[in-house]
Design a protein around this motif. Structure first.
Motif, short mmCIF file in Angstrom:
data_model
loop_
_atom_site.label_atom_id
_atom_site.label_comp_id
_atom_site.label_asym_id
_atom_site.label_seq_id
_atom_site.Cartn_x
_atom_site.Cartn_y
_atom_site.Cartn_z
N TYR A 105 15.89 36.09 -11.38
CA TYR A 105 15.44 34.86 -12.02
C TYR A 105 16.53 34.29 -12.93
O TYR A 105 16.82 33.09 -12.90
CB TYR A 105 14.16 35.11 -12.84
CG TYR A 105 13.78 33.92 -13.68
CD1 TYR A 105 13.28 32.76 -13.09
CD2 TYR A 105 13.98 33.93 -15.06
CE1 TYR A 105 12.97 31.65 -13.85
CE2 TYR A 105 13.67 32.82 -15.82
CZ TYR A 105 13.17 31.69 -15.22
OH TYR A 105 12.86 30.58 -15.96
N VAL A 106 17.15 35.14 -13.73
CA VAL A 106 18.18 34.69 -14.67
C VAL A 106 19.35 34.04 -13.92
O VAL A 106 19.93 33.07 -14.41
CB VAL A 106 18.66 35.86 -15.57
CG1 VAL A 106 19.94 35.52 -16.32
CG2 VAL A 106 17.57 36.24 -16.54
N LYS A 107 19.67 34.54 -12.75
CA LYS A 107 20.76 33.95 -11.97
C LYS A 107 20.49 32.48 -11.64
O LYS A 107 21.43 31.71 -11.48
CB LYS A 107 21.03 34.76 -10.71
CG LYS A 107 21.72 36.08 -11.02
CD LYS A 107 22.09 36.86 -9.80
CE LYS A 107 23.15 36.23 -8.98
NZ LYS A 107 24.52 36.52 -9.32
N THR A 108 19.23 32.09 -11.57
CA THR A 108 18.90 30.68 -11.28
C THR A 108 19.15 29.78 -12.49
O THR A 108 19.18 28.56 -12.35
CB THR A 108 17.43 30.52 -10.83
OG1 THR A 108 16.56 30.81 -11.92
CG2 THR A 108 17.12 31.39 -9.63
N LEU A 109 19.34 30.36 -13.67
CA LEU A 109 19.55 29.59 -14.89
C LEU A 109 21.03 29.37 -15.21
O LEU A 109 21.37 28.64 -16.14
CB LEU A 109 18.89 30.30 -16.08
CG LEU A 109 17.41 30.59 -15.98
CD1 LEU A 109 16.93 31.37 -17.20
CD2 LEU A 109 16.62 29.30 -15.83
N ARG A 110 21.91 30.00 -14.45
CA ARG A 110 23.35 29.90 -14.73
C ARG A 110 23.86 28.47 -14.50
O ARG A 110 23.38 27.76 -13.64
CB ARG A 110 24.15 30.83 -13.82
CG ARG A 110 23.89 32.28 -14.04
CD ARG A 110 24.59 33.12 -13.00
NE ARG A 110 24.11 32.69 -11.68
CZ ARG A 110 24.83 32.70 -10.58
NH1 ARG A 110 26.07 33.12 -10.59
NH2 ARG A 110 24.33 32.30 -9.44
N ASP A 111 24.85 28.10 -15.27
CA ASP A 111 25.50 26.81 -15.10
C ASP A 111 26.80 26.85 -15.91
O ASP A 111 26.77 27.15 -17.10
CB ASP A 111 24.60 25.69 -15.62
CG ASP A 111 25.14 24.31 -15.31
OD1 ASP A 111 26.33 24.04 -15.61
OD2 ASP A 111 24.38 23.49 -14.79
N THR A 157 21.08 29.04 -20.99
CA THR A 157 22.15 29.03 -20.00
C THR A 157 23.28 29.98 -20.41
O THR A 157 23.80 30.73 -19.58
CB THR A 157 22.70 27.61 -19.80
OG1 THR A 157 21.62 26.74 -19.44
CG2 THR A 157 23.75 27.57 -18.71
N LEU A 158 23.63 29.97 -21.68
CA LEU A 158 24.67 30.89 -22.16
C LEU A 158 24.24 32.35 -21.98
O LEU A 158 25.04 33.20 -21.58
CB LEU A 158 25.00 30.61 -23.62
CG LEU A 158 25.68 29.26 -23.89
CD1 LEU A 158 25.81 29.02 -25.39
CD2 LEU A 158 27.03 29.18 -23.21
N PHE A 159 22.96 32.63 -22.23
CA PHE A 159 22.42 33.97 -22.01
C PHE A 159 22.53 34.34 -20.52
O PHE A 159 23.00 35.42 -20.16
CB PHE A 159 20.97 34.05 -22.47
CG PHE A 159 20.29 35.34 -22.17
CD1 PHE A 159 20.51 36.47 -22.93
CD2 PHE A 159 19.42 35.44 -21.09
CE1 PHE A 159 19.88 37.67 -22.64
CE2 PHE A 159 18.78 36.63 -20.79
CZ PHE A 159 19.02 37.76 -21.57
N ASP A 186 24.94 37.49 -16.12
CA ASP A 186 25.59 37.50 -14.81
C ASP A 186 26.92 38.25 -14.84
O ASP A 186 27.30 38.88 -13.86
CB ASP A 186 25.80 36.06 -14.33
CG ASP A 186 26.32 35.99 -12.91
OD1 ASP A 186 25.74 36.67 -12.03
OD2 ASP A 186 27.30 35.27 -12.68
N LYS A 187 27.62 38.22 -15.96
CA LYS A 187 28.91 38.90 -16.09
C LYS A 187 28.78 40.37 -16.47
O LYS A 187 29.75 41.11 -16.42
CB LYS A 187 29.76 38.19 -17.14
CG LYS A 187 30.18 36.81 -16.72
CD LYS A 187 30.95 36.12 -17.81
CE LYS A 187 31.28 34.70 -17.39
NZ LYS A 187 31.88 33.93 -18.49
N ASP A 188 27.56 40.80 -16.83
CA ASP A 188 27.31 42.18 -17.27
C ASP A 188 27.11 43.07 -16.05
O ASP A 188 26.06 43.07 -15.42
CB ASP A 188 26.07 42.21 -18.17
CG ASP A 188 25.77 43.58 -18.72
OD1 ASP A 188 26.37 44.57 -18.26
OD2 ASP A 188 24.90 43.66 -19.61
#
Length: 73
Positions: free
Chosen positions: A8-14, A22-24, A29-31
């Motif tokens: 789910y969090v991957k869908t919030l990336r930008d 978005t920063l979270f 994603d980088k963790d």
């Protein structure tokens, strides 16, 4: 089937937006050690408290997790 929190969090990336969610999402994603299969609030919260130096406030995680739950009913 309910997707994992990470999915789910991957869908919030930008790469351009700078709001806290978005920063979270970009940081998660980088963790490389984030618990990618987890759906558990407690498991993810504990992980972030011990390893999430990129989390400025756990309130941000709580907000994203509530959104995750709303989108995965």
């Amino acid at each position: 089937m309910r997707r994992s929190f990470y999915h789910y969090v991957k869908t919030l990336r930008d790469p351009y937006k700078k709001d806290e969610m978005t920063l979270f999402a970009n940081a998660v994603d980088k963790d490389g050690t984030f618990p990618k299969q987890s759906k558990s609030y407690d498991e993810i919260s504990n992980y972030l408290e011990m390893n999430g130096d990129y989390v400025v406030s756990m309130d941000i995680f709580d907000k994203v997790f509530r959104s995750y739950e709303e989108n995965n009913k």
